[in-house]
Design a protein around this motif. Structure first.
Motif, PDB file in Angstrom:
ATOM      1  N   LYS A 159      17.430 -60.466  36.607  1.00 31.08           N
ATOM      2  CA  LYS A 159      17.359 -61.865  37.064  1.00 31.08           C
ATOM      3  C   LYS A 159      18.097 -62.053  38.383  1.00 31.08           C
ATOM      4  O   LYS A 159      17.616 -62.730  39.285  1.00 31.08           O
ATOM      5  N   ARG A 160      19.270 -61.447  38.505  1.00 37.26           N
ATOM      6  CA  ARG A 160      20.060 -61.587  39.722  1.00 37.26           C
ATOM      7  C   ARG A 160      19.356 -60.935  40.908  1.00 37.26           C
ATOM      8  O   ARG A 160      19.274 -61.510  41.992  1.00 37.26           O
ATOM      9  N   VAL A 161      18.802 -59.752  40.706  1.00 41.52           N
ATOM     10  CA  VAL A 161      18.103 -59.035  41.773  1.00 41.52           C
ATOM     11  C   VAL A 161      16.893 -59.833  42.240  1.00 41.52           C
ATOM     12  O   VAL A 161      16.647 -59.984  43.438  1.00 41.52           O
TER      13      VAL A 161
ATOM     14  N   HIS B 279      15.883 -48.647  42.867  1.00 43.68           N
ATOM     15  CA  HIS B 279      14.938 -47.543  42.722  1.00 43.68           C
ATOM     16  C   HIS B 279      14.331 -47.521  41.319  1.00 43.68           C
ATOM     17  O   HIS B 279      13.130 -47.303  41.158  1.00 43.68           O
ATOM     18  N   THR B 280      15.131 -47.760  40.312  1.00 48.62           N
ATOM     19  CA  THR B 280      14.653 -47.783  38.929  1.00 48.62           C
ATOM     20  C   THR B 280      13.609 -48.875  38.735  1.00 48.62           C
ATOM     21  O   THR B 280      12.545 -48.637  38.144  1.00 48.62           O
ATOM     22  N   LEU B 281      13.895 -50.080  39.222  1.00 48.81           N
ATOM     23  CA  LEU B 281      12.951 -51.192  39.097  1.00 48.81           C
ATOM     24  C   LEU B 281      11.680 -50.906  39.893  1.00 48.81           C
ATOM     25  O   LEU B 281      10.561 -51.094  39.398  1.00 48.81           O
ATOM     26  N   GLN B 282      11.844 -50.448  41.121  1.00 46.28           N
ATOM     27  CA  GLN B 282      10.699 -50.161  41.986  1.00 46.28           C
ATOM     28  C   GLN B 282       9.802 -49.093  41.367  1.00 46.28           C
ATOM     29  O   GLN B 282       8.581 -49.248  41.337  1.00 46.28           O
ATOM     30  N   THR B 283      10.387 -48.036  40.862  1.00 47.34           N
ATOM     31  CA  THR B 283       9.610 -46.940  40.277  1.00 47.34           C
ATOM     32  C   THR B 283       8.816 -47.397  39.061  1.00 47.34           C
ATOM     33  O   THR B 283       7.642 -47.046  38.910  1.00 47.34           O
ATOM     34  N   ALA B 284       9.418 -48.196  38.206  1.00 48.21           N
ATOM     35  CA  ALA B 284       8.713 -48.696  37.016  1.00 48.21           C
ATOM     36  C   ALA B 284       7.515 -49.546  37.415  1.00 48.21           C
ATOM     37  O   ALA B 284       6.435 -49.427  36.830  1.00 48.21           O
ATOM     38  N   LEU B 285       7.694 -50.381  38.424  1.00 48.39           N
ATOM     39  CA  LEU B 285       6.595 -51.237  38.878  1.00 48.39           C
ATOM     40  C   LEU B 285       5.514 -50.410  39.568  1.00 48.39           C
ATOM     41  O   LEU B 285       4.316 -50.648  39.369  1.00 48.39           O
ATOM     42  N   GLU B 286       5.914 -49.420  40.348  1.00 48.46           N
ATOM     43  CA  GLU B 286       4.931 -48.544  40.996  1.00 48.46           C
ATOM     44  C   GLU B 286       4.153 -47.746  39.953  1.00 48.46           C
ATOM     45  O   GLU B 286       2.934 -47.578  40.092  1.00 48.46           O
ATOM     46  N   ASP B 287       4.826 -47.270  38.932  1.00 44.96           N
ATOM     47  CA  ASP B 287       4.145 -46.529  37.862  1.00 44.96           C
ATOM     48  C   ASP B 287       3.118 -47.394  37.134  1.00 44.96           C
ATOM     49  O   ASP B 287       2.161 -46.875  36.557  1.00 44.96           O
TER      50      ASP B 287
ATOM     51  N   THR C 114      12.906 -50.509  31.868  1.00 42.91           N
ATOM     52  CA  THR C 114      13.731 -49.782  32.827  1.00 42.91           C
ATOM     53  C   THR C 114      15.133 -49.471  32.329  1.00 42.91           C
ATOM     54  O   THR C 114      15.810 -48.616  32.899  1.00 42.91           O
ATOM     55  N   GLY C 115      15.592 -50.190  31.331  1.00 41.78           N
ATOM     56  CA  GLY C 115      16.970 -50.037  30.888  1.00 41.78           C
ATOM     57  C   GLY C 115      17.964 -50.779  31.759  1.00 41.78           C
ATOM     58  O   GLY C 115      19.169 -50.674  31.567  1.00 41.78           O
ATOM     59  N   VAL C 116      17.456 -51.555  32.717  1.00 40.36           N
ATOM     60  CA  VAL C 116      18.316 -52.376  33.570  1.00 40.36           C
ATOM     61  C   VAL C 116      18.620 -53.661  32.808  1.00 40.36           C
ATOM     62  O   VAL C 116      17.695 -54.303  32.291  1.00 40.36           O
ATOM     63  N   PRO C 117      19.884 -54.040  32.703  1.00 42.18           N
ATOM     64  CA  PRO C 117      20.227 -55.248  31.944  1.00 42.18           C
ATOM     65  C   PRO C 117      19.467 -56.490  32.430  1.00 42.18           C
ATOM     66  O   PRO C 117      19.226 -56.654  33.631  1.00 42.18           O
ATOM     67  N   LEU C 118      19.078 -57.325  31.489  1.00 38.95           N
ATOM     68  CA  LEU C 118      18.337 -58.548  31.780  1.00 38.95           C
ATOM     69  C   LEU C 118      19.029 -59.372  32.853  1.00 38.95           C
ATOM     70  O   LEU C 118      18.386 -59.851  33.797  1.00 38.95           O
TER      71      LEU C 118
END
Length: 80
Positions: free
Chosen positions: A33-35, A50-58, A25-29
């Motif tokens: 972890k915090r989310v 949204h970025t995390l959710q979309t990657a998991l949905e994909d 996702t390009g979201v920092p590690l």
């Protein structure tokens, strides 16, 4: 909106590590972890969620329920 618990269990269901989700996702590690550590709606910006959710949905995850009413996931075959 999804919860931190939903994001964590979705990642686990896919057998992805926190590192893999971060890389996909390009979201920092540290942010992932915090989310995931938050029980309810994560206190981060909507774009990150949204970025995390979309990657998991994909990858085949369907988020169900609401944060206040039976939040969960369904696992579907990946659309690759």
């Amino acid at each position: 909106m999804v919860t931190g618990n939903q994001l964590r269990i979705a990642r686990f269901a896919l057998r992805w590590s926190v590192q893999q989700l971060s890389e996909n996702t390009g979201v920092p590690l540290r942010t992932v972890k915090r989310v995931e550590a938050e029980d309810g709606i994560p206190s981060t910006n909507a774009t990150t969620i949204h970025t995390l959710q979309t990657a998991l949905e994909d990858a085949g995850i369907e988020f169900i329920g609401t944060p206040d009413d039976a939040p969960g996931i369904r696992i579907h075959p990946c659309k690759d």
